[in-house]
Design a protein around this motif. Structure first.
Motif, PDB file in Angstrom:
ATOM      1  N   UNK A   1       0.851  -1.130   0.083  1.00 21.35           N
ATOM      2  CA  UNK A   1       0.038  -0.110  -0.055  1.00 21.35           C
ATOM      3  C   UNK A   1       0.921   1.361  -0.060  1.00 21.35           C
ATOM      4  N   UNK A   2       0.466   2.165  -0.728  1.00 23.98           N
ATOM      5  CA  UNK A   2       1.126   3.726  -0.929  1.00 23.98           C
ATOM      6  C   UNK A   2       0.255   4.719  -0.234  1.00 23.98           C
ATOM      7  N   UNK A   3       0.783   5.331   0.550  1.00 22.78           N
ATOM      8  CA  UNK A   3      -0.056   6.589   1.256  1.00 22.78           C
ATOM      9  C   UNK A   3       0.238   7.806   0.429  1.00 22.78           C
TER      10      UNK A   3
ATOM     11  N   UNK B   1      -2.917  -1.487  -5.434  1.00 18.66           N
ATOM     12  CA  UNK B   1      -3.389  -1.813  -6.684  1.00 18.66           C
ATOM     13  C   UNK B   1      -4.486  -0.788  -7.015  1.00 18.66           C
ATOM     14  N   UNK B   2      -5.794  -1.513  -7.329  1.00 24.62           N
ATOM     15  CA  UNK B   2      -7.139  -0.646  -7.699  1.00 24.62           C
ATOM     16  C   UNK B   2      -7.900   0.002  -6.532  1.00 24.62           C
ATOM     17  N   UNK B   3      -7.400  -0.764  -5.723  1.00 20.71           N
ATOM     18  CA  UNK B   3      -8.242  -0.230  -4.102  1.00 20.71           C
ATOM     19  C   UNK B   3      -7.756   0.884  -3.382  1.00 20.71           C
ATOM     20  N   UNK B   4      -8.777   1.650  -2.912  1.00 24.94           N
ATOM     21  CA  UNK B   4      -8.100   3.001  -2.316  1.00 24.94           C
ATOM     22  C   UNK B   4      -9.053   2.995  -1.160  1.00 24.94           C
TER      23      UNK B   4
ATOM     24  N   UNK C   1      -3.399   8.408  -7.445  1.00 23.36           N
ATOM     25  CA  UNK C   1      -3.329   6.902  -7.366  1.00 23.36           C
ATOM     26  C   UNK C   1      -3.842   6.428  -8.814  1.00 23.36           C
ATOM     27  N   UNK C   2      -4.621   6.895  -9.770  1.00 27.04           N
ATOM     28  CA  UNK C   2      -4.923   6.677 -11.020  1.00 27.04           C
ATOM     29  C   UNK C   2      -3.929   6.829 -12.094  1.00 27.04           C
ATOM     30  N   UNK C   3      -2.948   7.814 -11.850  1.00 28.63           N
ATOM     31  CA  UNK C   3      -2.158   8.214 -12.705  1.00 28.63           C
ATOM     32  C   UNK C   3      -0.519   7.957 -12.292  1.00 28.63           C
ATOM     33  N   UNK C   4      -0.466   7.375 -11.025  1.00 27.40           N
ATOM     34  CA  UNK C   4       1.128   7.424 -10.447  1.00 27.40           C
ATOM     35  C   UNK C   4       1.916   6.281 -11.241  1.00 27.40           C
ATOM     36  N   UNK C   5       1.585   5.622 -11.806  1.00 29.39           N
ATOM     37  CA  UNK C   5       2.299   4.670 -12.782  1.00 29.39           C
ATOM     38  C   UNK C   5       2.919   5.518 -13.685  1.00 29.39           C
TER      39      UNK C   5
END
Length: 169
Positions: A2-4, A24-27, A154-158
């Motif tokens: 998990x990333x904060x 992953x896709x979970x927030x 979170x959606x764009x972090x990659x």
């Protein structure tokens, strides 16, 4: 893992913050609120107070990454300049803490959360509460906006991480 992610919506009177955890896709919602700055104080004191509050927030919440909304240019150049000064301080605090900082345009934030870049604040707030059911609906508007910034990241972090590694932001 998990990333904060700490989302910040800069302002000279009120700065919103929202903390999420992305795996992953979970927030998951981890906190939200506002930092208030005394309007009567001289500009330098207000900026110093904002820096200290953001620094304390970072120390207390221990994010891994920080996402900040870019300046929204309005018709009043004086207001835009003051907002830019506040935004500079908000950028400085996580940078001094050694955290990666990412910036997102308001339209990209809205598009990432709602699906359209010209969404109304109410639409953003409704989608934030849908995506983060743990977040209370009575979260102040500035904190809801900050949660939207964090969700956008979170959606764009990659892609943002690859751009940062290549020198772009």
């Amino acid at each position: 893992m998990a990333v904060r992610i700490l989302g910040l919506d800069p302002g000279l009177r009120v700065t919103g913050w929202g903390l999420i955890e992305a795996e992953g896709n979970r927030l998951a919602h981890r906190g939200a609120g506002v930092l208030r700055i005394a309007e009567a104080a001289p500009m330098a004191a207000r900026l110093a107070d904002l820096f200290e509050q953001v620094s304390d927030l970072i120390d207390g919440q221990a994010p891994h990454e920080v996402a900040i909304e870019e300046v929204f240019v309005n018709r009043n150049p004086t207001s835009t300049l003051k907002l830019g000064q506040a935004r500079g301080v908000v950028l400085l605090a996580p940078a001094r803490a050694g955290l990666p900082v990412f910036e997102y345009a308001p339209n990209l934030i809205k598009k990432s959360v709602v699906g359209t870049g010209h969404a109304a604040k109410e639409q953003v707030a409704m989608m934030v509460s849908t995506l983060l059911p743990e977040a209370r609906r009575d979260v102040p508007a500035d904190a809801t906006d900050a949660l939207a910034v964090a969700i956008c990241h979170a959606h764009h972090r990659g892609a943002a991480g690859r751009a940062a590694a290549g020198g772009g932001r």
